[in-house]
Write an enzyme that holds these catalytic residues in place. Structure first.
Site, PDB file in Angstrom:
ATOM      1  N   GLY A 182       0.791  -1.228   0.000  1.00  0.00           N
ATOM      2  CA  GLY A 182       0.000   0.000   0.000  1.00  0.00           C
ATOM      3  C   GLY A 182       0.822   1.276   0.000  1.00  0.00           C
ATOM      4  O   GLY A 182       0.264   2.373   0.026  1.00  0.00           O
ATOM      5  N   GLN A 183       2.162   1.178  -0.036  1.00  0.00           N
ATOM      6  CA  GLN A 183       2.994   2.401  -0.029  1.00  0.00           C
ATOM      7  C   GLN A 183       2.707   3.208  -1.291  1.00  0.00           C
ATOM      8  O   GLN A 183       2.659   2.655  -2.397  1.00  0.00           O
ATOM      9  CB  GLN A 183       4.481   2.021   0.035  1.00  0.00           C
ATOM     10  CG  GLN A 183       5.410   3.223   0.175  1.00  0.00           C
ATOM     11  CD  GLN A 183       6.884   2.823   0.361  1.00  0.00           C
ATOM     12  OE1 GLN A 183       7.221   1.644   0.357  1.00  0.00           O
ATOM     13  NE2 GLN A 183       7.734   3.808   0.514  1.00  0.00           N
ATOM     14  N   THR A 184       2.509   4.523  -1.095  1.00  0.00           N
ATOM     15  CA  THR A 184       2.229   5.399  -2.233  1.00  0.00           C
ATOM     16  C   THR A 184       3.263   6.497  -2.410  1.00  0.00           C
ATOM     17  O   THR A 184       3.369   7.076  -3.486  1.00  0.00           O
ATOM     18  CB  THR A 184       0.830   6.052  -2.099  1.00  0.00           C
ATOM     19  OG1 THR A 184       0.765   6.767  -0.864  1.00  0.00           O
ATOM     20  CG2 THR A 184      -0.272   5.008  -2.149  1.00  0.00           C
ATOM     21  N   VAL A 185       4.000   6.812  -1.344  1.00  0.00           N
ATOM     22  CA  VAL A 185       5.108   7.781  -1.459  1.00  0.00           C
ATOM     23  C   VAL A 185       6.384   7.010  -1.145  1.00  0.00           C
ATOM     24  O   VAL A 185       6.524   6.429  -0.057  1.00  0.00           O
ATOM     25  CB  VAL A 185       4.931   8.972  -0.494  1.00  0.00           C
ATOM     26  CG1 VAL A 185       6.150   9.890  -0.567  1.00  0.00           C
ATOM     27  CG2 VAL A 185       3.661   9.753  -0.831  1.00  0.00           C
ATOM     28  N   HIS A 231       8.685   6.221   5.532  1.00  0.00           N
ATOM     29  CA  HIS A 231       8.049   7.043   6.575  1.00  0.00           C
ATOM     30  C   HIS A 231       7.203   6.172   7.485  1.00  0.00           C
ATOM     31  O   HIS A 231       6.708   5.123   7.071  1.00  0.00           O
ATOM     32  CB  HIS A 231       7.162   8.133   5.947  1.00  0.00           C
ATOM     33  CG  HIS A 231       6.177   7.609   4.960  1.00  0.00           C
ATOM     34  ND1 HIS A 231       6.523   7.287   3.653  1.00  0.00           N
ATOM     35  CD2 HIS A 231       4.866   7.309   5.066  1.00  0.00           C
ATOM     36  CE1 HIS A 231       5.462   6.837   3.016  1.00  0.00           C
ATOM     37  NE2 HIS A 231       4.436   6.829   3.856  1.00  0.00           N
ATOM     38  N   HIS A 253       3.729   6.311   9.821  1.00  0.00           N
ATOM     39  CA  HIS A 253       2.489   7.019  10.134  1.00  0.00           C
ATOM     40  C   HIS A 253       2.246   6.884  11.635  1.00  0.00           C
ATOM     41  O   HIS A 253       2.301   5.769  12.177  1.00  0.00           O
ATOM     42  CB  HIS A 253       1.291   6.362   9.448  1.00  0.00           C
ATOM     43  CG  HIS A 253       1.312   6.366   7.955  1.00  0.00           C
ATOM     44  ND1 HIS A 253       0.518   7.202   7.208  1.00  0.00           N
ATOM     45  CD2 HIS A 253       2.016   5.623   7.060  1.00  0.00           C
ATOM     46  CE1 HIS A 253       0.718   6.973   5.922  1.00  0.00           C
ATOM     47  NE2 HIS A 253       1.624   6.004   5.801  1.00  0.00           N
TER      48      HIS A 253
END
Ligand code: 5GP
Length: 141
Positions: free
Chosen positions: A95-98, A102, A104
Site C-alpha cells: 500500500g505504499q504510495t510515497v 516514513h 504514520h
C-alpha cells in the site's frame, strides 16, 4: 525501483514543498499528513534518501524509531486519542504510495472506520494548528 529524489517527501525535506512541520532535526523530520485519517495524523520521515525499510542504515533506523516514539508521545499528549496506530507501508504491494520511507502515527478515536488511507485533503490552517499542538508537547516533554 531506484530512489526518486523528486518524490514529494524529498521536496518537503529540502524545503521545496510546504508541510505543517512538527519536528525538524538532523536525522528526521515530522509533519502532518495532508490527507489525515484522523486529527493528529503525523508522518515521521528519515532524512536519509531511503525508499523503504530495507534501504535504511541501521543507525538511521534507530534514530527513526526513537523519533517516532517521541512524536507518538507528543501526539498522544496533544490529542488524547483512545488508541494509536503506527504504520509503515513497505512497497506498493503493502500500500505504499510515497516512495520515501516514513512512519504514520495515526491517533484512533472511537467509532472511526479503520483504513490505511484517507480520501480528502485537510484544511491547511487546521494542519498548522495541529502541528503547533504537537510541537508544544515535544518542547515541554
Ligand atoms: P503511504 O501510502 O506511502 O504509506 O503514505 C503516504 C502518505 O502521504 C499518505 O497518507 C498521504 O496522505 C500522504 N501525502 C501524500 N502527499 C502528501 C503531501 O504532499 N504532503 C503531505 N504532508 N502528505 C502527503
Amino acid at each position: 525501483m531506484a530512489y526518486d529524489p523528486d518524490n514529494i517527501f524529498a521536496k518537503i525535506l529540502r524545503g521545496e514543498a510546504d508541510a505543517a512541520i512538527v519536528l525538524d532535526e538532523k536525522h528526521c523530520v515530522a509533519f502532518m499528513d495532508v490527507m489525515p485519517q484522523s486529527p493528529g495524523h503525523t508522518l515521521v520521515v528519515p532524512r536519509q534518501p531511503a525508499e523503504n525499510l530495507f534501504d535504511l542504515d541501521a543507525d538511521a533506523w534507530t534514530e527513526l524509531m526513537a523519533t517516532t516514539r517521541r512524536v507518538a508521545h507528543a501526539v498522544q499528549a496533544a490529542f488524547e486519542p483512545a488508541g494509536m496506530m503506527l504504520m509503515q507501508l513497505n512497497g506498493p504491494d503493502a500500500g505504499q504510495t510515497v516512495f520515501h520511507l516514513h512512519f504514520h502515527v495515526v491517533p484512533r478515536y472511537p467509532g472511526e472506520g479503520l483504513a490505511f488511507h484517507a480520501r480528502s485533503m485537510a484544511d491547511p490552517a487546521e494542519l498548522q494548528e495541529h502541528a503547533a499542538r504537537i510541537r508544544a508537547e515535544l518542547t515541554s516533554g
